[in-house]
Design an enzyme around this catalytic site. Structure first.
Site, PDB file in Angstrom:
ATOM      1  N   ASP A   6     -20.209  -9.899  37.906  1.00 15.82           N
ATOM      2  CA  ASP A   6     -21.488 -10.482  38.287  1.00 15.82           C
ATOM      3  C   ASP A   6     -22.168  -9.524  37.342  1.00 15.82           C
ATOM      4  O   ASP A   6     -21.713  -8.491  36.405  1.00 15.82           O
ATOM      5  CB  ASP A   6     -21.375 -10.262  39.546  1.00 15.82           C
TER       6      ASP A   6
ATOM      7  N   SER B 295     -27.984   5.765  32.873  1.00  7.45           N
ATOM      8  CA  SER B 295     -27.891   6.690  31.830  1.00  7.45           C
ATOM      9  C   SER B 295     -26.729   7.875  31.892  1.00  7.45           C
ATOM     10  O   SER B 295     -26.051   8.784  31.192  1.00  7.45           O
ATOM     11  CB  SER B 295     -29.266   7.592  31.368  1.00  7.45           C
TER      12      SER B 295
ATOM     13  N   ASP C  14     -13.531  -3.545  42.496  1.00 14.33           N
ATOM     14  CA  ASP C  14     -14.495  -4.695  42.641  1.00 14.33           C
ATOM     15  C   ASP C  14     -15.386  -4.377  43.325  1.00 14.33           C
ATOM     16  O   ASP C  14     -15.009  -4.117  44.385  1.00 14.33           O
ATOM     17  CB  ASP C  14     -13.895  -6.192  42.541  1.00 14.33           C
ATOM     18  N   ILE C  15     -16.862  -4.190  43.070  1.00 15.62           N
ATOM     19  CA  ILE C  15     -17.645  -4.517  44.057  1.00 15.62           C
ATOM     20  C   ILE C  15     -18.566  -5.316  44.060  1.00 15.62           C
ATOM     21  O   ILE C  15     -19.395  -6.352  43.729  1.00 15.62           O
ATOM     22  CB  ILE C  15     -18.851  -3.426  42.895  1.00 15.62           C
TER      23      ILE C  15
ATOM     24  N   GLY D 211     -15.299 -10.875  42.081  1.00 15.04           N
ATOM     25  CA  GLY D 211     -15.577 -11.348  40.175  1.00 15.04           C
ATOM     26  C   GLY D 211     -16.234 -10.489  39.788  1.00 15.04           C
ATOM     27  O   GLY D 211     -16.934 -10.140  40.016  1.00 15.04           O
TER      28      GLY D 211
ATOM     29  N   GLU E 159     -32.107  13.528  29.153  1.00 11.42           N
ATOM     30  CA  GLU E 159     -30.952  12.737  28.725  1.00 11.42           C
ATOM     31  C   GLU E 159     -29.775  13.188  27.783  1.00 11.42           C
ATOM     32  O   GLU E 159     -28.675  12.935  28.082  1.00 11.42           O
ATOM     33  CB  GLU E 159     -31.823  11.586  27.981  1.00 11.42           C
TER      34      GLU E 159
ATOM     35  N   ASP F  65     -26.373  13.376  28.776  1.00  3.20           N
ATOM     36  CA  ASP F  65     -25.085  12.802  28.428  1.00  3.20           C
ATOM     37  C   ASP F  65     -24.074  14.652  28.195  1.00  3.20           C
ATOM     38  O   ASP F  65     -22.909  13.940  28.844  1.00  3.20           O
ATOM     39  CB  ASP F  65     -25.638  12.253  27.192  1.00  3.20           C
TER      40      ASP F  65
END
Length: 589
Positions: free
Chosen positions: A565, A492, A533-534, A563, A278, A282
């Site tokens: 979601d 992550s 927009d997905i 829009g 992690e 990052d």
């Protein structure tokens, strides 16, 4: 004092401040706590002006308000959350009468006492509890505590008490890890040139992400614009892996370094066995997106005894990473704070006492008011994992995440594929159980709720804060771990990527003499055209619950739609448009 007299007279009457129906799932009682063992607790006091902080954050974060960007100082924020003198006096007098000396720090009172005194003070019974699979040791907790009736309005919470949580079990919002067979030391990794960079099976690389989101801006390095990330649970980034990644994918940063701040006993162990996937993820993707902006890692402690036993767990460290970390940040001067902060840890919201979640969220709001953009991953369980209420009913209910559903964070969901991007199935989203929908997303979320009608309505609170806010690529990021190129999936990955985007925008603003963005959600929701927009894919979860047995794959689904979601939020960033919006005149080149 008057309060001392009143409380002495009414000492036998107490109000249950927090309680759990049973030991939380995944935990077991190890043994009773000995009377002479010590326990350290923190009392959160309510603000004298309870709505003042929220109003102030929205003023300085609303691009249409004349105070936009006029971030508050530490003293100004402290004054907004300060308790009344009556509150502080009442609580400190109560402690004093019980032989306890508290340390007052504005809206917090900290103290250490014996288990015997704590049991009496809170009308409770502390014991040692162990979480399955948690190697950090048992925790000193209780299932219920009370305060005198007369103090009920003067205490927001006392922790760690009923705060068990699942942070250690979930560790981070990494969904999958794919390792390549070969391992190379840092000395064997060549600086990327015409021959290209190393590859891993099915991975996405920094240059592809920058191209996908049209990121071309090249900022100058400035200590006044730091981007930071938080590491918990003994997750340590690794210098050699950082250099390998830079040489392979960001060759102009091959000689760069980063700083590490140790918080509350945190470490930065470079033992190869202690490398944190992690932390490396990052660090490496903040670098990939925001280079050459300075990077800071906060390594937060919280480990219990090294070799705990059932009979003698040993002295406990609070293991309250969010409280400890955010208190630390809020103690800093504005000039010492990062402009952007990314965190990829979370847990089920219901595993956190409501008063705890509200207090931590308030602390995040304080950072936003002071000019820090706080980014959190949304989680990796779609609508939820087990999807079972922990209130004793075992009824089906979706599982929002904490702190990803706090209205003062920018919550980042996940996508995969390109042309078009699609919602990735593990991307968490939904509606908070604790936080009401904030005004900045009222229109966007209502439009979504109107589309779905009463679908799943019994499994979530339609008045709750909707999350995530935005999204980004979250599948198979190429990451160096122990000298090996590894594919890592999860929100992550999308959270630090988006934090890198925000860091670039802050750099552009600094170049024009503008303040940092701070809390960015009102700006984002007012400019949805700055996102792709997905509309394909879905977040899936709650497998095994009977209510969804007849659905496709036997799971509940949040579909990506036109829009906002609750799987991809507003969508993925169009960097050129965000740059024009936040730093007019700065070229994306």
């Amino acid at each position: 004092m008057l309060w001392s007299v009143l409380l002495l007279a009414a000492g036998a009457s107490a109000h249950v401040k927090s309680s759990l129906p049973s030991v939380p799932s995944g935990w077991k009682k190890v043994r009773a706590a000995s009377a002479d063992e010590s326990v350290s607790l923190k009392i959160a006091l309510p603000a004298h002006q309870p709505d003042a902080l929220e109003a102030a954050v929205l003023r300085v974060s609303d691009p249409n308000h004349y105070e936009y960007g006029m971030h508050l100082s530490s003293d100004e924020v402290r004054s907004l959350v300060a308790p009344s003198a009556e509150t502080t006096d009442a609580v400190t007098s109560w402690l004093k009468r019980n032989g306890i000396k508290g340390k007052v720090d504005n809206d917090w009172i900290s103290f250490t006492t014996s288990v015997a005194k704590a049991n009496t003070l809170l009308n409770t019974t502390f014991a040692w509890y162990q979480q399955d699979g948690d190697k950090t040791g048992p925790k000193l907790r209780t299932l219920e505590y009370s305060v005198p009736d007369e103090l009920d309005d003067y205490v927001d919470m006392i922790q760690p008490t009923t705060r068990f949580g699942k942070l250690a079990a979930k560790a981070s919002t990494i969904f999958e890890i794919f390792e390549e067979p070969e391992t190379k030391g840092v000395g064997n990794v060549k600086v990327a040139g015409e021959e290209g960079h190393p590859t891993c099976t099915g991975c996405i690389y920094p240059d592809e992400i920058r191209s996908l989101y049209n990121i071309k801006y090249k900022p100058s390095s400035s200590a006044k614009n730091t981007v930071a990330f938080a590491s918990y649970l003994e997750q340590y980034s690794n210098y050699d892996d950082f250099t390998s990644f830079a040489k392979a994918f960001v060759p102009q940063a091959a000689d760069r370094n980063y700083t590490v701040n140790l918080v509350k006993g945190g470490l930065h162990d470079q033992d190869p066995a202690k490398i944190g996937v992690e932390a490396n993820l990052d660090l490496q993707y903040i670098l990939a997106i925001s280079n050459p902006i300075p990077i800071r890692e906060y390594s937060i402690g919280g480990r219990g005894p090294l070799v705990p036993t059932a009979n003698q767990p040993g002295p406990e460290i609070s293991n309250e990473p969010y409280l400890d970390f955010f208190q630390y940040l809020l103690s800093l001067k504005n000039s010492e704070l990062p402009a952007t902060l990314s965190t990829s840890y979370g847990e089920e919201e219901q595993s956190v006492p409501r008063e705890y979640a509200l207090k931590v969220c308030s602390m995040i709001a304080q950072l936003g008011a002071r000019g820090v953009s706080v980014i959190f991953s949304s989680g990796d369980a779609g609508p939820g994992d087990a999807c079972i209420r922990n209130d004793g009913t075992n009824s089906t209910y979706f599982e929002p995440t904490f702190p990803g559903a706090c209205p003062w964070v920018t919550s980042v969901g996940g996508t995969y594929h390109t042309a078009p991007e699609k919602a990735v199935g593990f991307s968490s989203g939904g509606f908070s159980m604790y936080h009401k929908r904030p005004v900045y997303q009222e229109r966007a979320v209502k439009e979504y709720l109107n589309k779905i009608g009463d679908t799943y309505s019994e499994f979530f609170d339609e008045q709750g804060r909707g999350f995530p806010d935005v999204s980004g690529q979250a599948a198979r990021y190429a990451v160096y771990v122990g000298g090996r190129l590894t594919g890592v999936s999860g929100t992550s990955a999308s959270a630090p990527m988006f934090a890198g985007v925000v860091a670039l925008l802050n750099a552009a603003r600094k170049s024009r003499g503008l303040p940092s963005l701070g809390f960015i959600n009102p700006l984002l929701y007012a400019n949805k055209d700055a996102f792709t927009d997905i509309v394909d894919g879905a977040g899936t979860g709650c497998g095994g619950r009977p209510e969804f047995a007849h659905d496709v794959d036997g799971t509940a689904k949040w579909n990506a739609t036109v829009g906002w979601d609750p799987v991809t939020g507003l969508g993925t960033p169009k960097f050129d448009k965000l740059l024009t919006l936040t730093a007019p005149g700065v070229k994306n080149a």
